[in-house]
Motif scaffolding. Structure first.
Motif, PDB file in Angstrom:
ATOM      1  N   ASN B  90      40.226 140.325 -31.996  1.00 43.92           N
ATOM      2  CA  ASN B  90      40.208 138.874 -32.026  1.00 43.92           C
ATOM      3  C   ASN B  90      38.801 138.308 -31.837  1.00 43.92           C
ATOM      4  O   ASN B  90      38.417 137.322 -32.479  1.00 43.92           O
ATOM      5  CB  ASN B  90      41.144 138.351 -30.941  1.00 43.92           C
ATOM      6  N   ARG B  91      38.031 138.953 -30.968  1.00 38.98           N
ATOM      7  CA  ARG B  91      36.674 138.455 -30.719  1.00 38.98           C
ATOM      8  C   ARG B  91      35.824 138.550 -31.986  1.00 38.98           C
ATOM      9  O   ARG B  91      35.082 137.643 -32.331  1.00 38.98           O
ATOM     10  CB  ARG B  91      36.025 139.258 -29.583  1.00 38.98           C
ATOM     11  N   ASP B  94      36.855 135.856 -34.356  1.00 41.42           N
ATOM     12  CA  ASP B  94      36.343 134.585 -33.840  1.00 41.42           C
ATOM     13  C   ASP B  94      34.864 134.402 -34.145  1.00 41.42           C
ATOM     14  O   ASP B  94      34.431 133.375 -34.664  1.00 41.42           O
ATOM     15  CB  ASP B  94      36.489 134.573 -32.311  1.00 41.42           C
ATOM     16  N   VAL B  95      34.094 135.409 -33.793  1.00 41.46           N
ATOM     17  CA  VAL B  95      32.643 135.345 -33.959  1.00 41.46           C
ATOM     18  C   VAL B  95      32.294 135.141 -35.430  1.00 41.46           C
ATOM     19  O   VAL B  95      31.277 134.538 -35.759  1.00 41.46           O
ATOM     20  CB  VAL B  95      31.983 136.631 -33.398  1.00 41.46           C
ATOM     21  N   ASN B  96      33.162 135.618 -36.312  1.00 38.55           N
ATOM     22  CA  ASN B  96      32.890 135.475 -37.738  1.00 38.55           C
ATOM     23  C   ASN B  96      33.595 134.271 -38.363  1.00 38.55           C
ATOM     24  O   ASN B  96      33.674 134.163 -39.588  1.00 38.55           O
ATOM     25  CB  ASN B  96      33.265 136.772 -38.459  1.00 38.55           C
ATOM     26  N   GLY B  97      34.080 133.403 -37.507  1.00 38.09           N
ATOM     27  CA  GLY B  97      34.656 132.155 -38.016  1.00 38.09           C
ATOM     28  C   GLY B  97      35.951 132.347 -38.767  1.00 38.09           C
ATOM     29  O   GLY B  97      36.279 131.551 -39.653  1.00 38.09           O
ATOM     30  N   GLY B  98      36.697 133.367 -38.429  1.00 35.43           N
ATOM     31  CA  GLY B  98      37.945 133.613 -39.145  1.00 35.43           C
ATOM     32  C   GLY B  98      39.159 133.195 -38.349  1.00 35.43           C
ATOM     33  O   GLY B  98      39.078 132.924 -37.151  1.00 35.43           O
ATOM     34  N   GLU B  99      40.285 133.124 -39.043  1.00 34.24           N
ATOM     35  CA  GLU B  99      41.561 132.902 -38.384  1.00 34.24           C
ATOM     36  C   GLU B  99      42.436 134.104 -38.697  1.00 34.24           C
ATOM     37  O   GLU B  99      42.373 134.643 -39.801  1.00 34.24           O
ATOM     38  CB  GLU B  99      42.256 131.660 -38.949  1.00 34.24           C
ATOM     39  N   ARG B 114      42.042 134.728 -42.577  1.00 34.83           N
ATOM     40  CA  ARG B 114      41.371 133.814 -43.519  1.00 34.83           C
ATOM     41  C   ARG B 114      39.950 133.671 -43.024  1.00 34.83           C
ATOM     42  O   ARG B 114      39.714 133.358 -41.862  1.00 34.83           O
ATOM     43  CB  ARG B 114      42.087 132.466 -43.558  1.00 34.83           C
ATOM     44  N   ILE B 115      38.998 133.912 -43.905  1.00 32.10           N
ATOM     45  CA  ILE B 115      37.622 134.047 -43.430  1.00 32.10           C
ATOM     46  C   ILE B 115      36.662 133.817 -44.600  1.00 32.10           C
ATOM     47  O   ILE B 115      37.077 133.863 -45.766  1.00 32.10           O
ATOM     48  CB  ILE B 115      37.443 135.464 -42.805  1.00 32.10           C
ATOM     49  N   ALA B 116      35.397 133.582 -44.278  1.00 32.00           N
ATOM     50  CA  ALA B 116      34.380 133.426 -45.333  1.00 32.00           C
ATOM     51  C   ALA B 116      34.388 134.674 -46.211  1.00 32.00           C
ATOM     52  O   ALA B 116      34.516 135.795 -45.714  1.00 32.00           O
ATOM     53  CB  ALA B 116      33.006 133.228 -44.704  1.00 32.00           C
TER      54      ALA B 116
END
Lengths: 443, 447
Positions: B90-91, B94-99, B114-116
């Motif tokens: 999860n961390r 999070d750090v990579n701006g994902g859900e 879902r992520i860049a």
């Protein structure tokens, strides 16, 4: 990043957002008739999504007429201008137009989605609904039955009961205390003229906000917007809703219900969107109890102790008041323990603030995930509307991640300290909770 | 919050079944050498990607007495591996701006991020790791079982309509495991253990039993390369067996479930009929039932609405659904919420009249055309959401359908004739296949 383009009939400010390799161009157009809208043109798929809102919402319902504004949402497809209800609905279905409406405390919102090929007819249907709704007696009674059934159901829904009671505690005599949907007693007493009065009060050009995304160019859209919204009156009589003050805690209300899990809503005064400290406060609340598994509340209440399936807290910025609201569901016998843990977590956050590492992680999450809000026409239209309603400026999409990046640890600590008062929470509980009292760290 | 979604044919989840599966998109479908299937759905409008891994296992694959195990395991997949200790998954997201999140149904369990789009490889590495290297400890498992029990209280036990829905489904299936709830019966969930979860994990989580779906800002070659590197490197720990669940005996009796609850304020009525699914239907039956549900109960132009809401003022709401996304069985159903004070028996009789008319006389060409227009338009609207597209393919591929079936839906709906709908109605709307569920208020004597 700023360029200004002048067209013959439109004044267009073009902004390119900084989304990696892709550029989302948000334009502001002003139609010949003087209507302003924010637009993103994208011809990839043959769809157009429009979101719009009228300033002023259910909080403007006159005393005793609670639910009138919300009632209008159910009447928008029940006949307008030359079309009776069934004809209107048949036309809408034939065109496969999606029309939906929502009444919040501060705004009446609508959305239209149409296939490009049915564009003009879809906007024409919306024009009729907005400018000449019929509010006929028979349709009115039918919709009244629907709202009466949902109001009766809501009156038994533990989460709805808890949040409604929380709003009553927080706002006392202010219209925000009444919620937006009315109740069985007020809905039963409404008549079509009440809706006509609210329609006249709300559906005006002053305070109209529009965003459009998809397969349409600005010139065509400008003409369509003038046709659709142009005939609405410029403004309405009557002032805005007064500013609200949020009651002081500690306060605890218990609504007894025979359910295995207590539903608890807790919170206090928060801050409004235009508060200069909003962004640091937003970051602080994300760390404390925002989405994702990593928040402090989720870690302590769910992950370590298994006390809940979901717990969270966040800012609720209304036009005339700011709120901080959190909620959780927990088995009755653990209600006191769960609230005790929540109070401890809030207290520690207020006293110490987050760590630098927590702040760094929150920043990378919040900035990195911003793009996820813009991956469909419908979502982009919603974002464009929200930023307009909050008066954040058309360059907000490019500025927003920078604002998050710029937040310092001291700012977040100060915001947490300012917002969090674990011993002064307003709490409402539905269920058969054990071990709850209104103050103190022991629960 | 890890909001695990339980997919059930509940009254209020009907939107899930509205089909929108006809697509003018450039889908690529291939298999890795270890048998893991891959679907790529490009949508280049935003620099975002939806990455999903679906397993062909759900609650209907549990053994009797262990209901809720598939879903419990889904929660436990977030508890870490040797390489990524608890909390790190999860961390990193999070750090990579994902859900990220996951959900379980009767036939599938799916995990997604879902992520860049430039972080696709990162999530593939994480997801591939937890396919085979999960580490569970009592410290993680015991609180999570409490979390799942809270989830059941929140979603089901606090809500009488969910409780009734469970009873309706239990009554519908005499032998087949669809009769037990995805989240599990509380008495059985309470007994689940770490060992149960690990055994289930080892029996069902392997590349040949998984499907990778990537939608968004990617191209097929890129996905092929990355998937080959991360998922292709995994070896199968077992050979997936065909999913054979106990079949239902031929239905012979109309069933009726009535529940009274002091928490209910107004009556609701529903009727479900056992139906074929997209993968078990003959010919165009499934498509016919999709359209039939629209004609019978879709919106204010539908037969139920016109008769019960507009003409007779007996109901406030009406509706119909066809749930055809199952490996073995589906349901066709209708529901109504009587207006306050209405005679409930009369409302039910009117529903019966509407259904009997459909069975006796079928539908008109005009009704078919109007309903078809709506459903075909929905399939264009579906193009606007990469995550819904990804879900559509994942659900199809884990329930016996193929990419070609999904892409051919539009063509099949175009081909429907009124006779197809009439035949489907005659087959499915048969009281012997039905369960009627009625939820009533109970006057409170005390609080």
């Amino acid at each position: 990043m700023h360029q200004i383009i002048r067209c013959t009939t439109f004044f267009i400010a073009l902004l390119l957002t900084a989304f990696a390799a892709h550029a989302m161009a948000v334009k502001e157009i002003k139609t010949p008739g003087g209507i302003t809208a924010w637009v993103v043109e994208d011809h990839t798929i043959p769809l157009i999504a429009m979101e719009f809102s009228f300033a002023g919402g259910a909080a403007l319902d006159p005393p005793g007429k609670e639910g009138a504004t919300h009632f209008i949402t159910g009447m928008m497809d029940e006949g307008a201008a030359d079309l009776d209800g069934p004809t209107f609905q048949a036309k809408r279905d034939e065109l496969a137009v999606k029309l939906s409406f929502d009444a919040g405390l501060d705004n009446f919102e609508g959305s239209l989605q149409t296939l490009s090929r049915n564009r003009d007819a879809a906007f024409e249907l919306l024009r009729k609904a907005l400018t000449a709704p019929r509010f006929e007696e028979l349709a009115f009674r039918r919709v009244q039955n629907q709202f009466l059934v949902s109001a009766a159901n809501n009156a038994q829904d533990p989460e709805k009961i808890a949040s409604r009671r929380w709003m009553e505690q927080a706002f006392g005599q202010h219209p925000y205390a009444r919620g937006s949907e009315g109740n069985e007693a007020t809905i039963a007493k409404l008549v079509p003229d009440d809706l006509r009065a609210m329609h006249k009060r709300l559906f005006v050009k002053q305070g109209l906000t529009i965003s459009v995304v998809g397969d349409i160019d600005s010139a065509t859209l400008g003409a369509l917007l003038d046709k659709t919204f142009g005939a609405l009156p410029e403004k309405a009589e009557g002032g805005p809703v007064s500013e609200a003050s949020v009651a002081m805690g500690p306060q605890l209300t218990h609504i007894a219900r025979d359910i295995p899990q207590s539903i608890i809503v807790f919170g206090s005064a928060g801050i409004k969107r235009n508060d200069p400290e909003f962004i640091p406060a937003f970051v602080a609340m994300h760390i404390l109890g925002g989405g994702g598994l990593g928040s402090r509340l989720t870690e302590e209440v769910r992950e370590k102790r298994g006390l809940t399936y979901g717990v969270g807290i966040g800012l609720v910025p209304l036009d005339h008041a700011g709120l901080l609201m959190g909620s959780l569901g927990t088995r009755n016998e653990k209600a006191g323990e769960a609230m005790g843990v929540i109070r401890e977590v809030l207290t520690r956050m207020a006293q110490e603030g987050p760590t630098q590492e927590e702040l760094d992680t929150a920043k990378t999450f919040l900035t990195g995930s911003y793009a996820l809000r813009f991956d469909s026409n419908a979502k982009i239209a919603g974002q464009l509307l929200g930023v307009q309603q909050d008066n954040l400026g058309i360059d907000y999409f490019t500025r927003r991640n920078g604002l998050i990046e710029a937040v310092t640890l001291d700012q977040v600590k100060a915001a947490a300290k300012r917002l969090l008062a674990a011993d002064a929470l307003i709490v409402s509980v539905v269920g058969k909770p054990e071990g709850l009292k209104s103050t103190g760290t022991g629960g | 919050m890890l909001a695990t979604r339980i997919v059930v044919a509940a009254l209020l989840l009907l939107a899930f079944f509205l089909p929108a599966r006809a697509l003018d998109i450039d889908v690529t479908n291939f298999k890795l050498e270890n048998g893991m299937e891959v679907v790529v759905i490009p949508d280049r409008r935003a620099p975002v990607v939806t990455h999903m891994v679906w397993y062909r296992v759900g609650s209907a694959d549990e053994v009797s007495g262990k209901s809720g195990l598939a879903h419990f395991l889904e929660h436990l997949l977030f508890k870490g591996t040797k390489k990524h200790p608890p909390g790190e998954f999860n961390r990193i997201i999070d750090v990579n701006g994902g859900e990220d999140n996951a959900f379980t149904s009767r036939d599938y369990t799916a995990y997604f991020q879902r992520i860049a789009s430039d972080r696709l490889e990162l999530v593939m590495e994480l997801e591939a790791d937890r396919m085979q290297n999960l580490v569970l400890t009592d410290e993680n498992v015991i609180p999570e079982l409490d979390v799942v029990r809270e989830e059941r209280r929140e979603r089901t036990e606090n809500d009488p309509s969910s409780l009734l829905q469970e009873q309706v489904e239990a009554a519908m299936y005499t032998a087949h495991p669809y009769g037990r709830p995805v989240i599990g019966w509380m008495s059985e969930v309470a007994q689940l253990t770490k060992e149960d979860a690990l055994a289930f994990y080892r029996a069902h989580y392997t590349p040949a039993n998984a499907i990778l779906i990537v939608a968004g800002d990617v191209d097929a070659d890129q996905v092929k390369r990355l998937a080959g590197k991360h998922y292709g490197a995994l070896k199968n720990s077992f050979e997936p067996m065909p999913r054979k669940r106990t079949p239902e005996p031929a239905p012979i009796a109309a069933r009726r479930v009535e529940m009274k609850d002091p928490r209910v304020s107004s009556v609701s009525i529903q009727r479900s009929y056992l139906a074929p699914t997209s993968s078990t239907a003959e010919g165009l039956e499934a498509e016919a039932l999709d359209v039939l549900a629209q004609i019978v109960g879709g919106g204010s132009q539908s037969r139920l609405y016109k008769r019960l809401v507009v003409e007779n003022s007996l109901a406030a709401y009406t509706g119909a659904w066809y749930g055809g996304d199952g490996l073995d069985y589906g349901t066709f159903g209708v529901y109504a919420a009587p207006v306050p004070g209405a005679d409930v028996a009369k409302v039910e009789a009117e529903i019966d009249t509407v259904l009997a008319e459909v069975v006796a006389k079928g539908v008109t060409q005009d009704e078919l055309d109007r309903a078809r227009t709506k459903l075909l338009a929905d399939s264009v609207y579906a193009l606007d959401s990469q995550s819904s597209l990804a879900r559509m393919f994942g659900a199809a591929l884990t329930t016996g359908s193929t990419v070609a079936d999904v892409l051919g839906w539009e063509r099949d709906v175009e081909a429907l004739k009124p006779e197809d709908l009439a035949a489907a109605a005659r087959k499915v709307i048969d009281s012997r296949r039905s369960v009627t569920g009625i939820l009533r208020p109970e006057t409170q004597t005390s609080n």
